[in-house]
Design an enzyme around this catalytic site. Structure first.
Site, PDB file in Angstrom:
ATOM      1  N   TYR A   1       8.125 -53.429 -16.637  1.00 48.43           N
ATOM      2  CA  TYR A   1       7.971 -52.306 -15.893  1.00 48.43           C
ATOM      3  C   TYR A   1       6.708 -52.051 -15.370  1.00 48.43           C
ATOM      4  O   TYR A   1       6.683 -51.786 -14.178  1.00 48.43           O
ATOM      5  CB  TYR A   1       8.470 -51.407 -16.854  1.00 48.43           C
ATOM      6  CG  TYR A   1       8.548 -49.746 -16.305  1.00 48.43           C
ATOM      7  CD1 TYR A   1       9.973 -49.349 -15.966  1.00 48.43           C
ATOM      8  CD2 TYR A   1       7.783 -49.045 -15.790  1.00 48.43           C
ATOM      9  CE1 TYR A   1      10.156 -48.029 -15.192  1.00 48.43           C
ATOM     10  CE2 TYR A   1       7.836 -47.794 -15.107  1.00 48.43           C
ATOM     11  CZ  TYR A   1       9.235 -47.357 -15.030  1.00 48.43           C
ATOM     12  OH  TYR A   1       9.313 -46.095 -14.170  1.00 48.43           O
ATOM     13  N   CYS A   2       5.648 -52.205 -16.082  1.00 50.70           N
ATOM     14  CA  CYS A   2       4.467 -51.801 -15.832  1.00 50.70           C
ATOM     15  C   CYS A   2       3.768 -52.990 -14.932  1.00 50.70           C
ATOM     16  O   CYS A   2       2.967 -52.651 -13.791  1.00 50.70           O
ATOM     17  CB  CYS A   2       3.440 -51.630 -16.950  1.00 50.70           C
ATOM     18  SG  CYS A   2       3.502 -50.288 -17.868  1.00 50.70           S
ATOM     19  N   LEU A   3       4.222 -54.313 -15.031  1.00 49.14           N
ATOM     20  CA  LEU A   3       3.902 -55.146 -13.947  1.00 49.14           C
ATOM     21  C   LEU A   3       4.395 -54.914 -12.787  1.00 49.14           C
ATOM     22  O   LEU A   3       3.722 -55.123 -11.679  1.00 49.14           O
ATOM     23  CB  LEU A   3       4.473 -56.814 -14.474  1.00 49.14           C
ATOM     24  CG  LEU A   3       4.060 -57.879 -13.615  1.00 49.14           C
ATOM     25  CD1 LEU A   3       2.507 -58.032 -13.636  1.00 49.14           C
ATOM     26  CD2 LEU A   3       4.681 -59.190 -14.282  1.00 49.14           C
TER      27      LEU A   3
END
Length: 355
Positions: free
Chosen positions: A97-99
């Site tokens: 998700y953060c990537l």
């Protein structure tokens, strides 16, 4: 555009969050609403990684303050370098998700094949030597610092922020912020996300506005590296105190002692942590009533992507307690991991990635 983006993310954010009931901006109590307003003003949207903390308002303010004062505020390190660190840490923590988010922001800011490689998780394939050294440092904590000393507080701060946020996101959010669409549409969607996030990343944001969200607090142990940038040091102090208080409310004392002891031992990297037998053995010293919380806390610290609905159901009492339990464990792990990045504040050595 800004108003439309804020409206869209207000609608979308609740669908990303699991295990806890989202707190809508329209009905949020003032401590939550105040943070939401600042997030939308300074970040450009109500980011689900921040909004998931809303059941525990002091922890919500802590998460936002750390993120804002390290990543979002304009400083000596470029926003592109900060986004590269955020993406590389997200690779290390297996946080897709953060990537997706910060890889897209980096692509929008920097452009080129190296940004695309980092966004795709291929940090070792970066061709620019300076950028490759930066993402390698962020991903592993090994080697000399590939930036001037005046940038240390900002880039270390971003690394700490994402070692924390990745763990919370892995527990509470789905795998990607992007909807499932056919591949040709996905490419268009990713280009659009990069354009929007790159534009938001170029907005100048002044330091310190988040500090009043939390009361004053004393120095946070192990973060002397932040002292050269007062707004980062103060954000860490206040956020650390808020999360410590949350831990005292929602994490049994024996669980805190167990997690802290494991994190303090550099030889312990969670071997076999994917096996339930290992996890059960690790919590045997705890009273039976505390073992469910111990399992979730250890997994949040060491392998947050392995926290399951079953384990959550066994340890939760209400939304605030679950957010505070995982936030305490995630922040303890973030501090321990980044503490090994800095030669003069801990034993220097390679930081083992999560198992």
């Amino acid at each position: 555009m800004g108003r439309l983006l804020r409206a869209a993310t207000r609608r979308i954010a609740p669908a990303h969050i699991r295990y806890v009931r989202p707190v809508p901006p329209e009905t949020a109590p003032e401590p939550v609403a105040r943070v939401y307003r600042q997030v939308e003003t300074d970040f450009g949207m109500l980011a689900p990684p921040v909004a998931l903390h809303a059941p525990a308002p002091p922890v919500l303010a802590a998460c936002w303050s750390i993120l804002r004062e390290t990543l979002v505020v304009s400083g000596r390190a470029s926003r592109a370098d900060k986004e590269a660190v955020a993406a590389a840490v997200s690779v290390a923590n297996r946080c897709p998700y953060c990537l997706d988010v910060h890889g897209a922001a980096l692509t929008g800011l920097l452009g080129g094949q190296d940004a695309a490689r980092i966004a795709a998780g291929g940090t070792g394939e970066v061709t620019d030597p300076r950028l490759r050294a930066l993402v390698s440092w962020a991903r592993t904590g090994a080697g000399p610092e590939p930036f001037p000393p005046e940038q240390r507080a900002e880039l270390m701060g971003v690394a700490l922020a994402f070692h924390y946020i990745n763990r919370m996101v892995n527990v509470f959010l789905r795998d990607s912020p992007l909807p499932a669409v056919p591949r040709p549409a996905e490419r268009v969607l990713r280009r659009t996300a990069a354009s929007v996030l790159g534009r938001l990343g170029r907005v100048e944001v002044a330091a310190g506005a988040s500090l009043d969200l939390l009361p004053d607090a004393g120095p946070l142990a192990g973060t002397a590296w932040a002292a050269s940038v007062p707004h980062i040091a103060e954000a860490l102090n206040r956020a650390g105190a808020a999360i410590a208080a949350a831990g005292e409310r929602s994490v049994p004392a024996g669980v805190r002692e167990l997690v802290e002891a494991r994190l303090a031992d550099p030889r312990f990297a969670g071997p076999g942590i994917s096996a339930r037998a290992w996890l059960d053995e690790a919590v045997q010293e705890l009273p039976a009533a505390d073992r469910p919380a111990g399992r979730v806390a250890l997994l949040t610290a060491y392998a947050s992507y392995r926290v399951t609905p079953e384990l959550v159901a066994q340890c939760r009492s209400d939304d605030a307690q679950l957010v505070e339990l995982t936030a305490w464990a995630a922040f303890a792990a973030a501090r321990a991991t980044t503490g090994r990045f800095v030669p003069d504040e801990g034993k220097r050595g390679d930081v083992s990635p999560p198992v």
